[in-house]
Scaffold this motif. Structure first.
Motif, mmCIF file in Angstrom:
data_model
loop_
_atom_site.group_PDB
_atom_site.id
_atom_site.type_symbol
_atom_site.label_atom_id
_atom_site.label_comp_id
_atom_site.label_asym_id
_atom_site.label_seq_id
_atom_site.Cartn_x
_atom_site.Cartn_y
_atom_site.Cartn_z
ATOM 1 N N ASN A 24 0.804 -1.220 0.000
ATOM 2 C CA ASN A 24 0.000 0.000 0.000
ATOM 3 C C ASN A 24 0.837 1.270 0.000
ATOM 4 O OD1 ASN A 24 0.485 -0.957 2.861
ATOM 5 N ND2 ASN A 24 -0.233 1.131 3.274
ATOM 6 N N THR A 25 2.154 1.144 0.181
ATOM 7 C CA THR A 25 2.981 2.342 0.286
ATOM 8 C C THR A 25 4.420 2.032 -0.130
ATOM 9 O OG1 THR A 25 3.635 4.137 1.791
ATOM 10 C CG2 THR A 25 3.665 1.912 2.686
ATOM 11 N N GLY A 26 5.189 3.087 -0.343
ATOM 12 C CA GLY A 26 6.621 2.959 -0.575
ATOM 13 C C GLY A 26 7.006 2.049 -1.719
ATOM 14 N N LEU A 27 8.036 1.241 -1.482
ATOM 15 C CA LEU A 27 8.551 0.359 -2.519
ATOM 16 C C LEU A 27 7.557 -0.732 -2.901
ATOM 17 C CD1 LEU A 27 12.246 -0.039 -1.304
ATOM 18 C CD2 LEU A 27 11.431 1.315 -3.230
ATOM 19 N N GLY A 28 6.747 -1.173 -1.940
ATOM 20 C CA GLY A 28 5.741 -2.176 -2.260
ATOM 21 C C GLY A 28 4.728 -1.652 -3.257
#
Length: 345
Positions: free
Chosen positions: A48-52
């Motif tokens: 849901n956020t960042g690198l993911g």
């Protein structure tokens, strides 16, 4: 095939030299223009956020048909899924709850994958934490960094392996399991390496070191992988570790406060990769690298040796101890029997 285990240990004498090469000299390896994941299903933890989230975008850009965002907060997951659906309205994008600090949640997630997915081709285990203060998970008694970054991640990996094997495209290429790692494993001092038993030694607040606990939690995944690949055929599931290097704009250090928060932000701004480039390391591990990467640590878009410690006589002893203790910890989930079954036909 020459994998990480077969390479000589790195002889770079000073970790900042490794950092400089990884951050500034290595060049991204992007998927071929005709690469497609059409028809395939992928799981991305912490998506849901960042690198993911960025990795999810790049998988969808390759025409991935179905994406499972495995997240701790369904509200944040639904917000991310809505944004992804606007970018890729033809893809099926779902949000499934997954709390990596809970064995029950990890097991429930795996059971759902087994019962509800007709196909599973890719699993990217990206969820992770850096804890600045000592804290334990009430249900397990383990320190949080160890629990999330290592024990629960290895549990999820073991539980997903037979599902990936059974639900990949029939007569198609191997399924993929990529675990997010860190170059900092190469700098891990692993001060409690001689502790017997080893894993509980991370749970002592008197020995807590926020940097070393993080480094060692990632190193433990390397140690576990050393033996894991003996149970998994690259014809069934290709398992590897991928380092995105230091990236700006992620929430990995979300617990940082005060002057340190400003310092981390400044360091990221001046030295960090973009999230797009960092996440490309995961996509490279999933779609560019083949069986040669099975059981390997990928750094700078190349197969890299593990920590030099693993190649020493002491490292051999500790590797077996970590393996035995981890399987004992995960005995409630039948981890050893699952791995033995992966050796079957």
């Amino acid at each position: 095939m020459v994998g990480s285990k077969d390479l000589p240990p790195s002889t770079t004498p000073f970790f900042p030299n490794v950092f400089f090469n990884n951050q500034f000299r290595a060049k991204p390896q992007w998927p071929a223009p005709d690469m497609t994941l059409l028809g395939q299903t992928a799981i991305v933890t912490g998506g849901n956020t960042g690198l993911g989230y960025e990795a999810a975008v790049q998988l969808l850009d390759l025409k991935l048909s179905r994406l499972i965002l495995a997240v701790r907060s369904p509200e944040k997951g639904n917000s991310a899924a809505a944004a992804l659906r606007k970018l890729h309205p033809r893809a099926m994008i779902e949000v499934w709850p997954l709390d990596m600090s809970s064995y029950d949640s990890v097991q429930a997630f795996a059971r759902r994958a087994e019962s509800q997915l007709s196909r599973l081709d890719i699993a990217l285990l990206n969820a992770g934490v850096i804890k600045l203060t000592f804290g334990t998970v009430a249900s397990t008694g383990h320190e949080e960094t160890l629990q999330v970054n290592y024990i629960s991640t290895m549990l999820l990996a073991v539980l997903l392996l037979p599902i990936l094997k059974a639900k990949r495209q029939p007569s198609g290429p191997p399924a993929r399991l990529t675990i997010v790692s860190a170059a900092l494993t190469l700098a891990a001092k692993f001060p409690n390496r001689a502790a017997i038993p080893l894993l509980p030694s991370f749970d002592d607040p008197a020995t807590f070191d926020r940097e070393e606990h993080y480094h060692s939690s990632k190193l433990l995944a390397h140690i576990f992988l050393w033996n894991l690949v003996d149970y998994v055929s690259a014809d069934d599931v290709i398992v590897n570790l991928a380092d995105p290097a230091w990236c700006k704009g992620t929430e990995l250090a979300r617990d940082v406060q005060g002057p340190m928060k400003l310092a981390v932000k400044l360091f990221g701004t001046t030295t960090g990769r973009t999230k797009r480039v960092g996440a490309s390391c995961f996509i490279d591990a999933i779609v560019n690298k083949g069986k040669e990467s099975h059981g390997c640590f990928l750094m700078s878009w190349k197969i890299h040796p593990f920590s030099a410690f693993l190649y020493t006589p002491e490292g051999t002893i500790v590797t077996q101890r970590v393996w035995d203790e981890t399987l004992a910890e995960l005995d409630f989930a039948g981890a050893r029997a699952i791995l033995e079954s992966m050796k079957g036909v």
